[in-house]
Structures are given as C-alpha cells and as structure tokens.
Design an enzyme around this catalytic site. Structure first.
Site, PDB file in Angstrom:
ATOM      1  CG  ASP A   4      -2.018  -5.419  -5.951  1.00 55.41           C
ATOM      2  OD1 ASP A   4      -2.746  -5.445  -6.960  1.00 55.41           O
ATOM      3  OD2 ASP A   4      -2.387  -4.983  -4.847  1.00 55.41           O
ATOM      4  CG  ASP A  56      -5.842  -2.514  -9.104  1.00 61.02           C
ATOM      5  OD1 ASP A  56      -6.040  -2.371  -7.894  1.00 61.02           O
ATOM      6  OD2 ASP A  56      -6.019  -1.588  -9.933  1.00 61.02           O
ATOM      7  CD  GLU A  95      -9.963  -3.827  -6.346  1.00 55.95           C
ATOM      8  OE1 GLU A  95     -10.240  -3.006  -5.472  1.00 55.95           O
ATOM      9  OE2 GLU A  95      -9.329  -3.511  -7.375  1.00 55.95           O
ATOM     10  CG  HIS A 137      -4.891  -1.103  -0.266  1.00 54.95           C
ATOM     11  ND1 HIS A 137      -5.449  -2.324  -0.627  1.00 54.95           N
ATOM     12  CD2 HIS A 137      -4.819  -0.383  -1.407  1.00 54.95           C
ATOM     13  CE1 HIS A 137      -5.673  -2.320  -1.922  1.00 54.95           C
ATOM     14  NE2 HIS A 137      -5.308  -1.159  -2.430  1.00 54.95           N
ATOM     15  CG  ASP A 138      -8.519   0.327  -1.937  1.00 53.72           C
ATOM     16  OD1 ASP A 138      -7.589   1.150  -1.952  1.00 53.72           O
ATOM     17  OD2 ASP A 138      -8.677  -0.525  -2.823  1.00 53.72           O
TER      18      ASP A 138
HETATM   19  C1  NOJ Z   1      -8.032  -0.656  -6.611  1.00 59.95           C
HETATM   20  C2  NOJ Z   1      -6.931  -0.524  -5.619  1.00 59.95           C
HETATM   21  O1  NOJ Z   1      -7.188  -1.361  -4.530  1.00 59.95           O
HETATM   22  C3  NOJ Z   1      -6.866   0.942  -5.242  1.00 59.95           C
HETATM   23  O2  NOJ Z   1      -5.989   1.154  -4.154  1.00 59.95           O
HETATM   24  C4  NOJ Z   1      -6.428   1.714  -6.462  1.00 59.95           C
HETATM   25  O3  NOJ Z   1      -6.462   3.094  -6.161  1.00 59.95           O
HETATM   26  C5  NOJ Z   1      -7.343   1.440  -7.657  1.00 59.95           C
HETATM   27  N1  NOJ Z   1      -7.668   0.048  -7.802  1.00 59.95           N
HETATM   28  C6  NOJ Z   1      -6.681   1.877  -8.922  1.00 59.95           C
HETATM   29  O4  NOJ Z   1      -5.627   1.021  -9.247  1.00 59.95           O
END
Ligand code: NOJ
Length: 630
Positions: free
Chosen positions: A180, A281, A336, A407-408
């Site tokens: 990542d 990310d 992402e 994970h979000d």
């Molecule tokens: C996206 C990530 O998936 C998330 O977990 C993170 O808090 C933010 N970007 C900031 O890096």
C-alpha cells in the site's frame, strides 16, 4: 472549450461533464432523457442559474467551478476498447489489515510473521495475491496511513528480513505481494516534514503545501476528511500546511519535481525487493489544481468543502503517467480514487494511456445520497445497477476492480440485513456476485467467513482516528453523547478492523495477549469451525474461487444482463464463446418469482447458497449455472 455560452448539449462531448451530469441525474432521480429534451439541450450554461432560482445557492459559482473542471479534458481523445489478458485481471486479491490478521509474537498486535504462518490457509482458499495495508514505519496516527519511513518496517510488524521471507514464501506458492503506497501525504514525523519545518529554504522547504496568511485564518475554507479545517499553523515557519486527513498527515507538494523523484525512488526500492504491485492510497488527490476556496454549495452536497480543487486535479494524468513510465513499469497498480466517475475512470485506466491498471470506484458501497454514518438499510438493487454500469460500459474500455469490503467500511452483510437467519445466505450471495464478475476481485480479511459488524459498547472501545474525531466534533457541535455514539457506531471503520477470528479460543485464536482492539462477538464465524463445514461461507468462497480459476468465461467472458429492469432480482450471462454461465440472484428478503431465461438449453447448477431449490426464489438466493452450449 466550454464557456458560459456553451449549451447543455455541448457538455455531452466532454468526459468530465458526462460524469458530473450522470451523477446529478442519478441524485435527482430523473431520467437521463431529460438532458435530451430540446429545451434543456439548448439551454446556455449561463441561463441555468436563472432556472435554478433559489434551489441552488450560488448557482453562478457552481457553474464557473464546473466549467474550469470540464475544460481540463478539452481535446482529450476518447479511449478505445481493449481486451488484453493479464495475470492481475484473473487475480483474486486478498486484503490484509496487518495489525488485525495474526499475531506471531503474542504482543496483541498482528504482524508479518503472523501472516507467514497463515500462508497455507490463504493458498488453500485460492487467492492469488495479498494486498497488505501499510507496513512501513509510522507513528500510527492513522494506523500506518501516516508513513514516517517508506524503507523501514513498522517495528510492531517485524523486520525487513520478515518481509523478504514473506515475498519468497508467497512466490514459492505462486502468489504475489501488493503493498500500500501512501504518497498523497506522509507523517508529520517523516524526516522530509521535520526538515521542511526547520529549513524553509532547504531541500525539503517546498516538499509540502505551505501558505502564509495575515492572522489566524487558514489559507482557504477546505475541510479535512477527519473533521475540522484542512490546515494547521506552524509557528516556527509562521505558515500553514495543508492536510486533507489528520494534522499528522501533511500533503506532499507533487508540483515539486524532487518529490516525484523521491516517490519514484521508493517504488524502485520495493520493486527491487520483489514486490509485485501497489495499491495507491487516495491517488487521485495528488494534484491540487488551485488553493482557492471551495464552493460552499458543492461542499454541502459532497460533505467536504474544497474537493473540486483536487479530486481530479489538472496534473493528475501527467503524474500518474510519469510514475508508470519511470518506475512502476510492468508492476500492477490499483488506484484508490474516491469521487471519480466512469468517464474519468476510463481515462485513468485505459491500457494505451499508461497510468493505472485498475482503480477502486466506491459508488456501489452506499445507496445514492447515503453515507455509512446514516441510519438506513442498504438496498441491493443499487449494487446491481452499479455492477451493470461497470460491467457493460467501463469494462469494455478498461478493467474494473470488484469488491464490497475493505478496512474503511463496516461489514457489507450488516449493511444489507442484520437478521441472523439471512447472514449465511447474504455472505454467499456477495461471494457469487464478486466471483462471477468481469474485474479483478478484492476480498477483505474475514469476508470469507461472513464477518458482521461488532457490537462496540462505547467510544472507549474504538481506536480509529476518524471515529474519535467525528464523535468529538459532534459533541462540540451540540449533539448528545447518545446521538454522537449512535452515528459513529453505524459508520466506524473499526467494524472491519477487529482481529481475524481463527478459532473459538480466547481472543479468537489471534493472539494469546489481549489485542490492541476488542475482538468481535464469539460465534461460528471463525476459521476452525468453518473449515470443517462443507456448507460454510468459507467453503463457498473456496468453491467459487476455484470455479472462477477453472473457467475463463467467468473472468473474461462477455457480461449480458437478463431483464435488467426487473427489481429485486439480478440475472446475467457470462460467455467467452467457449463456455456460458447464467447467474441468478434474489436481491431481497422476500420469496420471489424465478425468472426464466428463454431459449437456453440445459442448465447445470454449479453453485447455490441454498441446499434445495424451489419454483420460487428464496430470500437472497444466489445460483450459478453452467449452460450447455448448443
Ligand atoms: C484512504 C485509506 O484507505 C484510509 O484508511 C486512510 O485513512 C486515508 N486514505 C488516508 O491515508
């Protein structure tokens, strides 16, 4: 070039405008044919504010902001269809949140040796690659998404030697490793930032986005995604720095060539170690078009003020292309990219443009107009319409990624229906949709067990900075503790971050030490019990992954929906010329009429989430059939 004198019909030639209009039309719940109505089609953009009247505050400002955005793709050639094959198109990629996967040294925190212990489990499951959420040295303000040193391993997770062993062990099993890469921002403890604060005229002085203002107001009105303003003042420099996330995550200044050189050097470093690819990310945020105030009306609509200046910044394509040609080369990349639309996505991922391989689009994760903090039940008809869009349009030009968890986000099964009696069927239904889709499949740890949300008791049990900040911001805004807790509990990312449950033992077999975050409730949702049960969710995932591996039609085959307009049911064919599959899914908790695709000859049922079939479709029933070719 689009100006205020352009007419609505001119916008349809422009990819960004097409995305924006598509989204507005969806939100407003009107048909796209409205745009084709002769009166609307011929409307000048400058006339829209008059029509909108008071319904859109500052409509002039919104139109101007949009025109600037649209003109970024002025003259861009449309992408052409592509159908190249690649390992990553066929891959089922399993996301690991290392802190919560397996604790190898019993200190309560998951680690790399823990992952190595479980490689046979992952190999048996059939996954082809692992994506690890960040494993680099970090003060953990945002659990590793705040990197202090990109070439060092987080001490709690192990050593560089452990990572090298992991790479070797994966490759020995024919599996791959995706890391990542978080380079929109670093930690404020990264040596670049420390030096940037201390030496404004030195090498790193301009590595971040610094601005001076008179007094104590930030340089603009942008919000941080983790509550509060997106700017923090540093007295030492008498300047503010931008942080789209926490104030310990300063945004890098990608306009500085040295920053880009350093990012490329980090990629090279990991490529030389044998890493096979990266998840990038919030990569669509790296180019900030301007630092002007965000439009408050758009900010209100989107939930964050300022986004229009960076979610599709003017140098985004250029920077991605530069990284691809200089460093990624043939490594796999998945970006992402929150907020981009289908036309932008084609431009970001089409083969010939050499930017990203694929990206995460989030449109399907929540129903239209809803956020994960809202009190609502997810309607699967929305997933259907998004998947039809990805599969029948976008997939002809580029390659989608398909996923429902990460994970979000809270667990998908819980979003859809919290009734225990449907849990198993829904978990398997999701497996069917993902593993018969045209796109790279991403699974998140625990999803293969049908994991559900965790009944946290109060804020002291949560660890995530986003949840804690949101809770505090709600209290400061006047909400009661009960209200703030209810909201945060619905959307907290910690639902997906509790330890993986390996057994019914203490701490779910994750560790012998109390974990850094509580374990979910004890139930059958653990690897040991599901391994023994041929009807478990785990067995369903294993069977469907195998089916996909053995039948290229499920990866590359054309996707043809059957009766797509019918509500509450989702049926489609996958066909690569050699083989043909038919998938039928009941999207609701009612028993429904089973659609009958006519003209098909014999169909052999190869997977079902029900043991026996009836004339009618049972709640959330999902079946995969192999159609005998005539
Ligand atoms: C996206 C990530 O998936 C998330 O977990 C993170 O808090 C933010 N970007 C900031 O890096």
């Amino acid at each position: 070039m689009i100006t205020r004198d352009s007419r609505v019909k001119d916008l349809m030639e422009n990819p960004i405008a097409r995305d924006v209009i598509g989204r507005l039309v969806q939100y407003a719940g009107v048909s796209e044919s409205l745009i084709l109505n002769p009166v609307v089609k011929n409307l000048k953009l400058s006339a829209i504010p008059k029509f909108a009247g008071k319904s859109i505050r500052d409509a002039d400002g919104v139109i101007d902001t949009m025109i600037d955005l649209f003109n970024q793709e002025e003259g861009t050639k449309p992408v052409s269809p592509s159908d190249n094959k690649a390992w990553w198109k066929e891959a089922v990629i399993y996301q690991i949140y290392p802190r919560s996967f397996m604790d190898g040294n019993n200190d309560g925190v998951g680690d790399i040796p823990g992952i190595i212990q479980k490689l046979d489990y992952l190999h048996d499951l059939g996954v082809s690659a692992l994506w690890l959420s960040p494993i680099f040295d970090s003060p953990n303000d945002d659990n590793g998404y705040d990197v202090r040193d990109y070439r060092a391993i987080m001490e709690e997770f192990g050593t560089m030697a452990d990572v090298e062993t992991l790479i070797t062990e994966l490759h020995n099993r024919g599996m791959r490793l995706i890391l990542d890469l978080v380079v929109n921002h670093t930690s404020d403890e990264h040596e670049w930032f420390v030096d940037s604060v201390q030496n404004p005229d030195g090498k790193h002085g301009d590595y971040y986005i610094w601005r001076r203002t008179n007094g104590n107001t930030p340089p603009n009105n942008w919000n941080s995604f983790f509550s509060g303003p997106a700017w923090e003042k540093v007295d030492e420099r008498d300047e503010w720095y931008l942080h789209l996330f926490s104030k310990k995550q300063p945004d890098l200044n990608w306009e500085n060539e040295d920053v880009r050189d350093d990012v490329c050097a980090i990629i090279d470093f990991w490529r030389n170690k044998g890493v096979d690819g990266f998840r990038l990310d919030v990569i669509n945020y790296i180019s900030k078009t301007s630092l002007s105030d965000g439009n408050e009306t758009l900010g209100g609509l989107l939930g964050f003020t300022g986004i229009e200046h960076y979610f599709y910044g003017k140098h985004l394509h250029e920077y991605l292309h530069e990284m691809r040609t200089r460093s990624f080369k043939d490594m796999f990349t998945v970006g992402e990219t929150p907020g981009t639309g289908p036309e932008m996505n084609k431009l970001l991922t089409a083969d010939g443009r050499e930017e990203l391989n694929t990206l995460f689009n989030f449109d399907h994760l929540e129903n239209l107009g809803k956020s994960r903090f809202d009190d609502y039940r997810y309607n699967l008809n929305h997933l259907k319409s998004c998947f039809i869009g990805y599969e029948s349009d976008y997939a002809n030009y580029a390659w989608p990624s398909v996923f429902v968890e990460n994970h979000d986000n809270p667990r998908m099964v819980s979003k859809i229906d919290t009734r225990e009696e449907y849990r198993d069927a829904i978990a398997k239904l999701l497996a069917v949709l993902l593993l018969t889709a045209r796109g790279t499949v991403f699974l998140y740890q625990g999803q293969e067990l049908g994991a559900v949300n965790v009944p946290f008791h109060d804020i002291s049990e949560l660890r995530d900075i986003e949840s804690v900040n949101r809770y505090d911001a709600m209290l400061s805004g006047g909400a009661s503790e009960a209200e703030a807790w209810k909201t945060v509990l619905r959307g907290t990312r910690d639902h997906a971050r509790t330890p993986m449950q390996w057994s019914a033992g203490k701490f779910g077999g994750f560790s012998e030490h109390a974990p850094w975050i509580r374990v979910g409730d004890k139930d059958e949702c653990n690897v040991d019990s599901q391994q023994q049960d041929e009807n478990s969710v785990l067995s369903a995932y294993r069977a469907l992954i195998l089916l996909r591996k053995e039948h290229a039609a499920l990866v590359y085959g054309a996707f043809t929906p059957f009766e797509p307009k019918k509500q509450d049911v989702f049926c489609y064919f996958r066909d690569d010329g050699d083989e043909r599959f038919y998938i039928e899914v009941n999207l609701c908790s009612r028993t429904i009429h089973r659609p009958k695709p006519h003209g098909e000859t014999e169909m052999e049922l190869v997977f079902s989430n029900y043991l026996a079939q009836d004339d009618a479709m049972q709640p959330y029933e999902a079946n995969v059939y192999r159609v005998q070719k005539r």
